[in-house]
Design a protein around this motif. Sequence first.
Motif, PDB file in Angstrom:
ATOM      1  N   PHE A   1       0.809  -1.209   0.000  1.00 41.08           N
ATOM      2  CA  PHE A   1       0.000   0.000   0.000  1.00 41.08           C
ATOM      3  C   PHE A   1       0.846   1.264   0.000  1.00 41.08           C
ATOM      4  N   CYS A   2       0.454   2.223  -0.820  1.00 41.23           N
ATOM      5  CA  CYS A   2       1.137   3.509  -0.933  1.00 41.23           C
ATOM      6  C   CYS A   2       1.071   4.257   0.403  1.00 41.23           C
ATOM      7  N   ALA A   3       2.167   4.855   0.778  1.00 41.49           N
ATOM      8  CA  ALA A   3       2.231   5.600   2.040  1.00 41.49           C
ATOM      9  C   ALA A   3       1.364   6.862   2.007  1.00 41.49           C
ATOM     10  N   HIS A   4       1.058   7.358   0.832  1.00 43.50           N
ATOM     11  CA  HIS A   4       0.304   8.599   0.710  1.00 43.50           C
ATOM     12  C   HIS A   4      -1.188   8.409   0.949  1.00 43.50           C
ATOM     13  N   ARG A   5      -1.828   7.526   0.188  1.00 45.56           N
ATOM     14  CA  ARG A   5      -3.274   7.358   0.292  1.00 45.56           C
ATOM     15  C   ARG A   5      -3.707   5.916   0.549  1.00 45.56           C
ATOM     16  N   GLY A   6      -2.752   5.008   0.716  1.00 48.06           N
ATOM     17  CA  GLY A   6      -3.096   3.627   1.020  1.00 48.06           C
ATOM     18  C   GLY A   6      -3.632   2.825  -0.147  1.00 48.06           C
ATOM     19  N   VAL A   7      -3.421   3.313  -1.367  1.00 42.10           N
ATOM     20  CA  VAL A   7      -3.872   2.601  -2.557  1.00 42.10           C
ATOM     21  C   VAL A   7      -2.942   1.415  -2.811  1.00 42.10           C
ATOM     22  N   SER A   8      -3.495   0.311  -3.281  1.00 44.27           N
ATOM     23  CA  SER A   8      -2.685  -0.869  -3.563  1.00 44.27           C
ATOM     24  C   SER A   8      -1.742  -0.607  -4.740  1.00 44.27           C
ATOM     25  N   LEU A   9      -0.452  -0.831  -4.514  1.00 51.79           N
ATOM     26  CA  LEU A   9       0.531  -0.665  -5.586  1.00 51.79           C
ATOM     27  C   LEU A   9       0.469  -1.810  -6.593  1.00 51.79           C
ATOM     28  N   TRP A  10      -0.330  -2.823  -6.305  1.00 52.72           N
ATOM     29  CA  TRP A  10      -0.537  -3.898  -7.258  1.00 52.72           C
ATOM     30  C   TRP A  10      -1.194  -3.348  -8.534  1.00 52.72           C
ATOM     31  N   PHE A  11      -1.934  -2.259  -8.398  1.00 52.00           N
ATOM     32  CA  PHE A  11      -2.557  -1.604  -9.549  1.00 52.00           C
ATOM     33  C   PHE A  11      -1.613  -0.600 -10.205  1.00 52.00           C
ATOM     34  N   GLY A  12      -0.431  -0.406  -9.631  1.00 54.12           N
ATOM     35  CA  GLY A  12       0.510   0.612 -10.099  1.00 54.12           C
ATOM     36  C   GLY A  12       1.187   0.265 -11.415  1.00 54.12           C
ATOM     37  N   ARG A  13       1.877   1.261 -11.972  1.00 55.96           N
ATOM     38  CA  ARG A  13       2.636   1.094 -13.209  1.00 55.96           C
ATOM     39  C   ARG A  13       4.103   0.870 -12.858  1.00 55.96           C
ATOM     40  N   ASN A  14       4.679  -0.169 -13.416  1.00 55.53           N
ATOM     41  CA  ASN A  14       6.093  -0.463 -13.226  1.00 55.53           C
ATOM     42  C   ASN A  14       6.828   0.218 -14.372  1.00 55.53           C
ATOM     43  N   GLU A  15       7.532   1.300 -14.065  1.00 55.79           N
ATOM     44  CA  GLU A  15       8.152   2.103 -15.122  1.00 55.79           C
ATOM     45  C   GLU A  15       9.447   2.743 -14.642  1.00 55.79           C
ATOM     46  N   GLU A  16      10.424   2.849 -15.520  1.00 49.62           N
ATOM     47  CA  GLU A  16      11.663   3.595 -15.284  1.00 49.62           C
ATOM     48  C   GLU A  16      12.222   3.406 -13.873  1.00 49.62           C
ATOM     49  N   CYS A  17      12.534   2.184 -13.515  1.00 47.46           N
ATOM     50  CA  CYS A  17      13.177   1.844 -12.230  1.00 47.46           C
ATOM     51  C   CYS A  17      12.315   2.128 -11.013  1.00 47.46           C
ATOM     52  N   GLY A  18      11.013   1.918 -11.132  1.00 49.16           N
ATOM     53  CA  GLY A  18      10.162   2.106  -9.968  1.00 49.16           C
ATOM     54  C   GLY A  18       8.727   1.730 -10.228  1.00 49.16           C
ATOM     55  N   LEU A  19       7.984   1.627  -9.156  1.00 47.96           N
ATOM     56  CA  LEU A  19       6.569   1.293  -9.207  1.00 47.96           C
ATOM     57  C   LEU A  19       5.784   2.546  -8.849  1.00 47.96           C
ATOM     58  N   ARG A  20       4.945   3.020  -9.780  1.00 49.12           N
ATOM     59  CA  ARG A  20       4.221   4.274  -9.593  1.00 49.12           C
ATOM     60  C   ARG A  20       2.793   4.006  -9.131  1.00 49.12           C
ATOM     61  N   CYS A  21       2.390   4.699  -8.064  1.00 49.42           N
ATOM     62  CA  CYS A  21       1.048   4.581  -7.510  1.00 49.42           C
ATOM     63  C   CYS A  21       0.029   5.110  -8.520  1.00 49.42           C
ATOM     64  N   PRO A  22      -1.088   4.381  -8.703  1.00 46.77           N
ATOM     65  CA  PRO A  22      -2.082   4.830  -9.687  1.00 46.77           C
ATOM     66  C   PRO A  22      -2.923   6.011  -9.216  1.00 46.77           C
ATOM     67  N   TYR A  23      -2.871   6.349  -7.941  1.00 44.24           N
ATOM     68  CA  TYR A  23      -3.745   7.403  -7.428  1.00 44.24           C
ATOM     69  C   TYR A  23      -3.150   8.794  -7.639  1.00 44.24           C
ATOM     70  N   HIS A  24      -2.029   9.088  -7.002  1.00 41.84           N
ATOM     71  CA  HIS A  24      -1.404  10.402  -7.159  1.00 41.84           C
ATOM     72  C   HIS A  24      -0.040  10.348  -7.817  1.00 41.84           C
ATOM     73  N   GLY A  25       0.447   9.168  -8.148  1.00 45.39           N
ATOM     74  CA  GLY A  25       1.669   9.064  -8.925  1.00 45.39           C
ATOM     75  C   GLY A  25       2.973   9.000  -8.153  1.00 45.39           C
ATOM     76  N   TRP A  26       2.927   8.759  -6.851  1.00 41.71           N
ATOM     77  CA  TRP A  26       4.182   8.606  -6.123  1.00 41.71           C
ATOM     78  C   TRP A  26       4.889   7.364  -6.659  1.00 41.71           C
TER      79      TRP A  26
END
Length: 95
Positions: free
Chosen positions: A51-76
């Motif tokens: 879960f993202c530290a910012h809003r608790g959104v599951s990073l499983w839904f995130g985008r894996n891009e450019e050496c990192g996993l981006r949160c789908p909610y606010h983009g951390w």
Amino acid sequence: MGDLFRRYWIPALHVSEIAERDGPPVRVQIMGEKLVAFRDSEGRIGVIDEFCAHRGVSLWFGRNEECGLRCPYHGWKYDVTGQCVDLPRSPASRG
């Protein structure tokens, strides 16, 4: 018992499940902790909190891009160590 087990390696998934660089993250649960595993652009493997530290959104839904996993909610964006390495910029306030 959980403190004892955390001192040892525990198999969680097979490397073939995250073989593709910048591929989709995989959910992993070890001793009640919800995690996601992914391989970044450089081939490094990361296993971080689901879960993202910012809003608790599951990073499983995130985008894996450019050496990192981006949160789908606010983009951390988190690297393989779980550190937040990129925050989207907010527009400069006008004064």
